[in-house]
Structure formats: C-alpha cells, structure tokens
Design a protein around this motif. Structure first.
Motif, short mmCIF file in Angstrom:
data_model
loop_
_atom_site.label_atom_id
_atom_site.label_comp_id
_atom_site.label_asym_id
_atom_site.label_seq_id
_atom_site.Cartn_x
_atom_site.Cartn_y
_atom_site.Cartn_z
N UNK A 112 -3.01 -1.61 14.99
CA UNK A 112 -1.97 -1.82 15.99
C UNK A 112 -0.60 -2.13 15.37
N UNK A 113 -0.54 -2.31 14.05
CA UNK A 113 0.71 -2.65 13.38
C UNK A 113 1.64 -1.44 13.32
N UNK A 114 2.94 -1.67 13.17
CA UNK A 114 3.88 -0.54 13.09
C UNK A 114 3.54 0.46 11.99
N UNK A 115 3.04 -0.03 10.85
CA UNK A 115 2.70 0.87 9.74
C UNK A 115 1.25 1.33 9.76
N UNK A 116 0.47 0.83 10.71
CA UNK A 116 -0.93 1.23 10.80
C UNK A 116 -1.80 0.56 9.75
N UNK A 117 -3.08 0.91 9.77
CA UNK A 117 -4.04 0.35 8.82
C UNK A 117 -3.92 1.06 7.48
N UNK A 118 -4.50 0.45 6.45
CA UNK A 118 -4.47 1.00 5.10
C UNK A 118 -5.67 1.93 4.92
N UNK A 119 -5.40 3.20 4.61
CA UNK A 119 -6.48 4.16 4.38
C UNK A 119 -7.03 3.99 2.98
N UNK A 120 -8.36 3.88 2.88
CA UNK A 120 -9.01 3.71 1.59
C UNK A 120 -9.20 5.06 0.91
N UNK A 121 -9.48 5.05 -0.39
CA UNK A 121 -9.57 6.28 -1.17
C UNK A 121 -10.94 6.94 -1.06
N UNK A 122 -12.00 6.22 -1.36
CA UNK A 122 -13.31 6.84 -1.55
C UNK A 122 -14.35 6.42 -0.52
N UNK A 142 0.83 -1.21 0.00
CA UNK A 142 0.00 0.00 0.00
C UNK A 142 0.86 1.26 0.00
N UNK A 143 1.93 1.23 -0.77
CA UNK A 143 2.75 2.43 -0.93
C UNK A 143 3.84 2.61 0.08
#
Length: 373
Positions: free
Chosen positions: A137-147, A91-92
C-alpha cells in the motif's frame, strides 16, 4: 580367466548401482540446495533493505524535528521530513512518504531511563514521527525479491518507525546580585580595603558567577539546538536585564555592567524568580513549542519578600522546570532543594568557583535532542 569374470561383473554392477543412487540423491537435493542459496541471497537483501529503510526514516524524522525547532512551523517540518526521506535510497529507489506517514506532535518522557511517549497533534509540538514503508500500500510499493519468488515468496514488506524530538529550551537565568556576592568564597565579609563605590573586587564571588555564565553560554553555543536565554537579577528587588534572546553577548554585557558597580542589598529570590517566569511567558519572545527552563542561582539565604517556594509553584503550574544552584556555605541549600523539587528540576551545590562553572556547563549540555523511537 573365465573363473574371475563373475566376481568382476558383480563388482561393476554394484558400482553402477551406487552411481545411480548418487544421481538420484543429487536430483533430490539439488532443488533444496538451490532454495537454500536463494534464501541466503534474499535474506541478505532483506537485511540491507531494512538498514536502508531505518537510515532513511531516521534521517527524515531528524530533519523534520530540526525544521520544527528552527522555524516553529508544523507544515514546514512536515514538508522537510518528506523531502529528506526522498534523499535516501531504499532497495534501489528513493523513499517516498505519504502525507499520513509524517505526524507532528509531542514527546513526553515517561520514566527515568529515557523512554518517551509520542502523541500526535496538540498545541505544544516538539517531535516529528515518521513511518517509512515499503509495503503493497506504500507509494513505492513492496520490495520484490530476487530468487525466492520461484518458491512462492515474491515480496518483502518492511516498515520502520522513528520519532525525533528536538526538545528546545527557552531558558531564564535568575542570578543573585545581593551584597554578599562581593564576599570571598565561604567568607561572610568584604575584601579588606574595598569601598562600595569601587568596582567589584577581583576575588569576589561575583566574578565566579560571571565566568560560570560565560561557560554556560559557550556550551549552549556548541549545541545543535537554538536556545533562547533571558537574564533577570535580584537583590532586595529584581530586574529583567535581558528578554529571551539568541544573542548571548547581550547577557554577557548585562553582567559586565554590574561588574563596574557593586552588588548590594538583601536577597529576594522570589522577586527574581517572578521576573524569570515573566520572560518565559512573554509571547513576543518566548517560543510556543520550546520547553521552559529556569535556572536560579543564589549564594545566600532568602531574607526579603515571600518564600521562593511560592514562585516555584507558579512556575510548575506554567510547565516551567526550575533548577537551583547554591554557591558558598552561606547558601540555604535545603530551601533551594525544595524549590527545585516543587519546580520539577534538580538542585546543585557549588563549594567553589570551579564547581559553579561546571554546574552551569552541565545544565547547558543537558539540552536534549533525541531520537525517541
């Protein structure tokens, strides 16, 4: 003209009402259409993220297991898994693993179709389990969705799990150098005109064994694992010709030495197996995390010393898998099949030299390196 104006007016009125109804329908359906478009975009993005996370997690587990195999060090394997996860984008962003996301342990086959069970820790280690997370809770956090955040779904929280099992083997080769190895295949007699002080005759069974072991070592050299191999030979007695080594040329050289003199004596399979077991127990050469395998080859019938089934029980009690190979019609297949059963391995019979080499190659190719999810 005046008579036609009323129907025309009624028609225009109906058209106007229809246009109004269409506008209302568009106004009602437009948010639904926009939501469906947003949903499709984010579903595709979520699927891409799942795939990236799976690739990153698999890569980390494989790297950790490979390091565990080469270095025999759990801390280095743990570090390697974290480093390789960071080489992959999810996710980038590169994937960051927490220390608790990597577990070093043991994978054990639980059935005949290839299922494995992983348990963390312990003395015998052969696997690395990695949990890749993009949760809150992960080090990179959750994946933010676009729309879809517009509709109350702001985050996607995928999790992937992979266990890589680098199941290396320390292999003890135990081979027959009794007098019958100078016989021709399926002939219980020496070559005519051959004397005991001559080199091994060209059509003797011994040469098929030499070629087969060469093929075995060639196959091992082509695998990604690092297998260590020892060599023990037997006739009336037995000898450790080479301790566990990754220098396969030493195994070949030891066999070549026997090719310059004649095999002789009786067939004491048990003595050979005992020597093979001792090479796998030798802490100076044997690896603590490698699985132990013994390959026992004979062309005849055990006729000296105690039964090789006793040695098979000794091997099994030390978690050594025993495979057996019989070569020629004079070999006692039923006995060696029982030895393999006790030792938890397989038995093969070779009616000729070509089949003998193929069996050795098959055993070499079966060294497992698996992703055992």
């Amino acid at each position: 003209m005046m008579a036609m104006s009323k129907p025309l007016n009624r028609k225009l009125g109906r058209i106007s009402r229809r246009r109004g109804a269409v506008l209302i329908l568009i106004a009602v359906l437009l948010p639904v259409i926009l939501w469906m478009a947003a949903f499709c975009v984010d579903v595709a993005y979520m699927q891409l993220t799942r795939t990236e996370l799976r690739i990153a997690t698999d890569s980390a587990a494989r790297a950790g297991a490979r390091t565990l195999s080469l270095e025999q060090d759990a801390s280095l394997a743990h570090k390697s898994a974290i480093e390789y996860a960071a080489k992959n984008n999810v996710a980038g962003n590169t994937l960051t693993l927490a220390d608790s996301d990597v577990q070093i342990g043991l994978s054990v086959r639980t059935d005949d179709v290839g299922r494995f069970t992983f348990s963390s820790g312990g003395k015998l280690l052969n696997s690395v389990n990695v949990t890749g997370r993009r949760t809150q809770q992960a080090p990179d956090g959750a994946v933010r969705l676009y729309l879809t955040p517009i509709f109350g779904h702001e985050f996607f929280q995928p999790v992937a799990d992979a266990t890589a099992s680098q199941i290396d083997r320390d292999i003890a080769l135990v081979v027959d150098r009794s007098g019958s190895m100078t016989f021709r295949i399926n002939r219980n007699s020496y070559e005519s005109g051959w004397r005991n002080n001559d080199p091994v005759p060209s059509r003797a069974r011994w040469w098929a064994l030499v070629d087969s072991v060469d093929g075995f070592l060639t196959e091992l050299g082509s695998t990604p694992q690092l297998e260590l191999v020892s060599l023990s030979t037997y006739n009336s007695s037995a000898k450790i010709d080479e301790q566990l080594t990754d220098k396969y040329s030493r195994i070949e050289d030891a066999l070549d030495d026997y090719s310059r003199r004649y095999p002789d004596g009786s067939t004491n399979i048990t003595a050979g197996m005992d020597r093979g077991i001792s090479t796998l127990q030798n802490k100076k050469y044997a690896r603590p995390y490698a699985s132990k395998t013994m390959v026992v080859m004979t062309d005849g019938n055990h006729n000296y010393g105690s039964s090789p089934t006793n040695a098979a029980y000794d091997a099994a009690s030390d978690d050594i898998v025993v495979h057996t190979i019989t070569y020629s019609d004079g070999a006692n297949q039923s006995l060696m099949r029982e030895v393999a059963r006790i030792g938890g391995g397989q038995h093969w019979h070779a009616p000729d030299g070509d089949e003998l080499e193929e069996i050795f190659r098959e055993i070499a190719r079966n060294a497992p390196t698996l992703l055992t999810y």
